[in-house]
Motif scaffolding. Structure first.
Motif, PDB file in Angstrom:
ATOM      1  N   THR A 105       0.840  -1.197   0.000  1.00  0.00           N
ATOM      2  CA  THR A 105       0.000   0.000   0.000  1.00  0.00           C
ATOM      3  C   THR A 105       0.876   1.249   0.000  1.00  0.00           C
ATOM      4  O   THR A 105       2.069   1.194   0.307  1.00  0.00           O
ATOM      5  CB  THR A 105      -0.922   0.029   1.230  1.00  0.00           C
ATOM      6  OG1 THR A 105      -0.122   0.069   2.424  1.00  0.00           O
ATOM      7  CG2 THR A 105      -1.809  -1.205   1.265  1.00  0.00           C
ATOM      8  N   ILE A 106       0.266   2.379  -0.329  1.00  0.00           N
ATOM      9  CA  ILE A 106       1.007   3.651  -0.380  1.00  0.00           C
ATOM     10  C   ILE A 106       1.046   4.221   1.034  1.00  0.00           C
ATOM     11  O   ILE A 106       0.417   5.225   1.361  1.00  0.00           O
ATOM     12  CB  ILE A 106       0.353   4.617  -1.386  1.00  0.00           C
ATOM     13  CG1 ILE A 106       0.173   3.919  -2.740  1.00  0.00           C
ATOM     14  CG2 ILE A 106       1.207   5.875  -1.553  1.00  0.00           C
ATOM     15  CD1 ILE A 106      -0.629   4.715  -3.741  1.00  0.00           C
ATOM     16  N   LYS A 109      -1.598   4.279   6.006  1.00  0.00           N
ATOM     17  CA  LYS A 109      -2.759   5.166   6.122  1.00  0.00           C
ATOM     18  C   LYS A 109      -3.638   5.082   4.882  1.00  0.00           C
ATOM     19  O   LYS A 109      -4.864   4.988   4.976  1.00  0.00           O
ATOM     20  CB  LYS A 109      -2.274   6.597   6.354  1.00  0.00           C
ATOM     21  CG  LYS A 109      -3.360   7.595   6.690  1.00  0.00           C
ATOM     22  CD  LYS A 109      -2.738   8.946   7.030  1.00  0.00           C
ATOM     23  CE  LYS A 109      -3.790   9.981   7.361  1.00  0.00           C
ATOM     24  NZ  LYS A 109      -3.189  11.301   7.672  1.00  0.00           N
ATOM     25  N   GLU A 110      -3.012   5.099   3.702  1.00  0.00           N
ATOM     26  CA  GLU A 110      -3.783   4.947   2.461  1.00  0.00           C
ATOM     27  C   GLU A 110      -4.448   3.584   2.419  1.00  0.00           C
ATOM     28  O   GLU A 110      -5.627   3.452   2.067  1.00  0.00           O
ATOM     29  CB  GLU A 110      -2.855   5.113   1.246  1.00  0.00           C
ATOM     30  CG  GLU A 110      -3.508   4.815  -0.098  1.00  0.00           C
ATOM     31  CD  GLU A 110      -3.419   3.347  -0.531  1.00  0.00           C
ATOM     32  OE1 GLU A 110      -4.396   2.847  -1.119  1.00  0.00           O
ATOM     33  OE2 GLU A 110      -2.387   2.707  -0.268  1.00  0.00           O
ATOM     34  N   SER A 113      -7.463   3.420   4.785  1.00  0.00           N
ATOM     35  CA  SER A 113      -8.610   4.190   4.294  1.00  0.00           C
ATOM     36  C   SER A 113      -9.339   3.448   3.188  1.00  0.00           C
ATOM     37  O   SER A 113     -10.579   3.380   3.175  1.00  0.00           O
ATOM     38  CB  SER A 113      -8.143   5.556   3.787  1.00  0.00           C
ATOM     39  OG  SER A 113      -7.533   6.293   4.809  1.00  0.00           O
ATOM     40  N   HIS A 114      -8.571   2.879   2.257  1.00  0.00           N
ATOM     41  CA  HIS A 114      -9.209   2.156   1.162  1.00  0.00           C
ATOM     42  C   HIS A 114      -9.784   0.817   1.619  1.00  0.00           C
ATOM     43  O   HIS A 114     -10.760   0.325   1.035  1.00  0.00           O
ATOM     44  CB  HIS A 114      -8.221   1.969   0.014  1.00  0.00           C
ATOM     45  CG  HIS A 114      -8.064   3.190  -0.832  1.00  0.00           C
ATOM     46  ND1 HIS A 114      -6.863   3.581  -1.383  1.00  0.00           N
ATOM     47  CD2 HIS A 114      -8.962   4.124  -1.215  1.00  0.00           C
ATOM     48  CE1 HIS A 114      -7.047   4.706  -2.072  1.00  0.00           C
ATOM     49  NE2 HIS A 114      -8.306   5.042  -1.984  1.00  0.00           N
ATOM     50  N   ARG A 253       6.460   6.415   1.629  1.00  0.00           N
ATOM     51  CA  ARG A 253       5.070   5.974   1.547  1.00  0.00           C
ATOM     52  C   ARG A 253       4.960   4.532   1.060  1.00  0.00           C
ATOM     53  O   ARG A 253       4.520   4.250  -0.041  1.00  0.00           O
ATOM     54  CB  ARG A 253       4.216   6.896   0.648  1.00  0.00           C
ATOM     55  CG  ARG A 253       4.237   8.354   0.986  1.00  0.00           C
ATOM     56  CD  ARG A 253       4.093   8.655   2.483  1.00  0.00           C
ATOM     57  NE  ARG A 253       2.858   8.113   3.053  1.00  0.00           N
ATOM     58  CZ  ARG A 253       2.810   7.429   4.200  1.00  0.00           C
ATOM     59  NH1 ARG A 253       3.929   7.164   4.885  1.00  0.00           N
ATOM     60  NH2 ARG A 253       1.673   6.987   4.656  1.00  0.00           N
ATOM     61  N   LYS A 271      -8.047  -0.693  -5.063  1.00  0.00           N
ATOM     62  CA  LYS A 271      -6.785  -0.089  -5.490  1.00  0.00           C
ATOM     63  C   LYS A 271      -6.587  -0.212  -7.002  1.00  0.00           C
ATOM     64  O   LYS A 271      -5.961   0.650  -7.623  1.00  0.00           O
ATOM     65  CB  LYS A 271      -5.611  -0.722  -4.741  1.00  0.00           C
ATOM     66  CG  LYS A 271      -5.502  -0.251  -3.298  1.00  0.00           C
ATOM     67  CD  LYS A 271      -4.337  -0.897  -2.576  1.00  0.00           C
ATOM     68  CE  LYS A 271      -3.001  -0.506  -3.164  1.00  0.00           C
ATOM     69  NZ  LYS A 271      -2.709   0.938  -3.070  1.00  0.00           N
ATOM     70  N   TYR A 274      -7.990   2.829  -8.343  1.00  0.00           N
ATOM     71  CA  TYR A 274      -7.478   4.110  -7.866  1.00  0.00           C
ATOM     72  C   TYR A 274      -6.023   4.388  -8.245  1.00  0.00           C
ATOM     73  O   TYR A 274      -5.645   5.547  -8.413  1.00  0.00           O
ATOM     74  CB  TYR A 274      -7.593   4.197  -6.334  1.00  0.00           C
ATOM     75  CG  TYR A 274      -8.913   4.742  -5.856  1.00  0.00           C
ATOM     76  CD1 TYR A 274      -9.172   6.103  -5.866  1.00  0.00           C
ATOM     77  CD2 TYR A 274      -9.903   3.884  -5.388  1.00  0.00           C
ATOM     78  CE1 TYR A 274     -10.381   6.606  -5.422  1.00  0.00           C
ATOM     79  CE2 TYR A 274     -11.116   4.368  -4.949  1.00  0.00           C
ATOM     80  CZ  TYR A 274     -11.356   5.738  -4.961  1.00  0.00           C
ATOM     81  OH  TYR A 274     -12.559   6.228  -4.528  1.00  0.00           O
ATOM     82  N   ASP A 275      -5.171   3.376  -8.304  1.00  0.00           N
ATOM     83  CA  ASP A 275      -3.761   3.684  -8.537  1.00  0.00           C
ATOM     84  C   ASP A 275      -3.076   2.593  -9.348  1.00  0.00           C
ATOM     85  O   ASP A 275      -3.593   1.489  -9.498  1.00  0.00           O
ATOM     86  CB  ASP A 275      -3.025   3.911  -7.202  1.00  0.00           C
ATOM     87  CG  ASP A 275      -2.836   2.633  -6.395  1.00  0.00           C
ATOM     88  OD1 ASP A 275      -2.003   1.809  -6.799  1.00  0.00           O
ATOM     89  OD2 ASP A 275      -3.493   2.467  -5.352  1.00  0.00           O
TER      90      ASP A 275
END
Length: 410
Positions: A105-106, A109-110, A113-114, A253, A271, A274-275
């Motif tokens: 994950t990034i 925290k990211e 949240s996701h 991150r 994800k 999103y990225d």
């Protein structure tokens, strides 16, 4: 003809967020810095000691290769996920399939949240201890869910309270969010605690998210247990880790989630939309960190332990209550009532920033049960920490504190 004012309304998820309680502090901190005043910032857990040399060298080498400039994989490259699986086996005797039970994950925290977005929707609820790291509440709110607060604990009484909520709330909560070693309080648990957590999760069919960001930042011989090390944990939940704290790689991150396959697949789906993944040189450098930099963790923990001792010694002199933490990079202290003089912790933190040139985090920013407490981050060296505590002591005694830096030549 003049057109009527055009009003843009944000989404309801934005309006549901509580006020950002660090806003006033950050504004005053910026104002004082613009006046060239030296602020000792102990408000954020932002490591300042830097990443290991081997990590930086590998990062630079990988960044020079144009092949690493392309989009990466949103799950993280396989070798990175395999290295985290090996780390879990080595540190906590946990077997993980890097294909299905580990995801990069990034930052945690990211990922957290996701994961909330993947698991919660309008009308769903999550049980979150109070006080809590803010994203544990905000992540739920952003996903459209509701937070049920339970007073933080690390014993059977706390778990009984969680069970009571699960038993009497309808519809029953969907998530239980835990975090040990805890931010902000530095509270810790032993492995037996998680055995009961798994029992509660099975009994009430509630999924568990454990934030293990400080799992390798510990002192005095204490080894924080992983939630996943308990039998049956992978059946009921996941655990988030990060390289930010143990390796001084906060700005890189990069974090991970491991555990339950269904939850990880749900997060991977989110994800994927999103990225396109973390910059690949960072992933490659992170492999080197986990593979070759265990000694760096020991050295960093020794620094944090020494800083902890400095701060706790000064806190006792000042007259505040403190329990010396055995993990995390924070000291959680209760302010003497005569020093607060009827003020809340946010106003008192503002006073300290204004009068002592020291920024620390007010406990109220982490929940109602954080009122009258402060969180001090051990991110500065021992000299700066002593200066910060001297400044606070002088402020309490009603003495002035210097802090304006003079320009060279003056």
């Amino acid at each position: 003809m003049t057109k009527p004012d055009f009003k843009i309304e944000p989404a309801q998820r934005i309006t549901r967020l509580p006020p950002y309680l660090f806003g006033r502090l950050n504004a005053l901190k910026l104002q004082k810095r613009r006046q060239d005043i030296d602020i000792i910032d102990l408000g954020m857990g932002n490591p300042m000691d830097g990443a290991p040399k081997e990590v930086i060298e590998k990062l630079c080498e990988a960044a020079l290769d144009p092949r690493n400039h392309r989009y990466s994989a949103s799950r993280g490259v396989f070798n990175l996920r395999r290295e985290m699986a090996l780390k879990y086996a080595r540190n906590w005797n946990v077997e993980l399939d890097p294909e299905t039970e580990v995801l990069a994950t990034i930052g945690s925290k990211e990922g957290f949240s996701h994961m909330c977005l993947a698991m919660l929707g309008p009308g769903d609820t999550a049980v979150v201890p109070d006080p809590a790291f803010p994203i544990h509440n905000y992540g739920v709110a952003l996903a459209g869910g509701n937070v049920i607060s339970v007073t933080l604990g690390n014993d059977q009484r706390f778990l009984d309270n969680v069970a009571m909520v699960c038993e009497h709330l309808y519809p029953k909560p969907k998530l239980l969010i835990l975090n040990y070693p805890h931010n902000p309080t530095a509270m810790t648990v032993d492995e037996g605690f998680f055995e009961t957590v798994v029992d509660v999760a099975r009994r009430f069919e509630i999924a568990v998210i454990h934030d293990f960001a400080y799992g390798e930042t510990a002192f005095d011989g204490y080894n924080p247990p992983s939630f996943l090390s308990v039998k049956g944990a992978k059946d009921v939940g996941v655990e988030f880790t990060t390289l930010s704290k143990p390796y001084g790689m906060a700005g890189f991150r990069i974090g991970f989630v491991a555990g339950n396959r269904q939850m990880i697949e749900a997060l991977a789906t989110i994800k994927g939309y999103y990225d396109y993944g973390i910059f690949q040189p960072i992933q490659i450098a992170s492999i080197i960190a986990m593979r070759h930099c265990q000694e760096h963790i020991h050295q960093q923990n020794a620094k944090y332990q020494s800083r902890r001792d400095v701060v706790c010694e000064w806190i006792e002199r000042i007259g505040w209550d403190v329990e010396k933490p055995r993990a995390s990079m924070f000291v959680w202290t209760k302010i003497a009532s005569e020093h607060l003089a009827g003020k809340g912790s946010i106003d008192y933190a503002m006073d300290l920033l204004e009068g002592a040139n020291v920024a620390i985090a007010p406990g109220r920013a982490f929940g109602e049960n954080g009122e009258n407490y402060m969180r001090i981050a051990l991110v500065e060296n021992e000299h700066r920490l002593r200066q910060a505590m001297r400044n606070i002591s002088r402020f309490i005694q009603g003495k002035s504190v210097g802090g304006v830096r003079k320009c060279a030549g003056q």
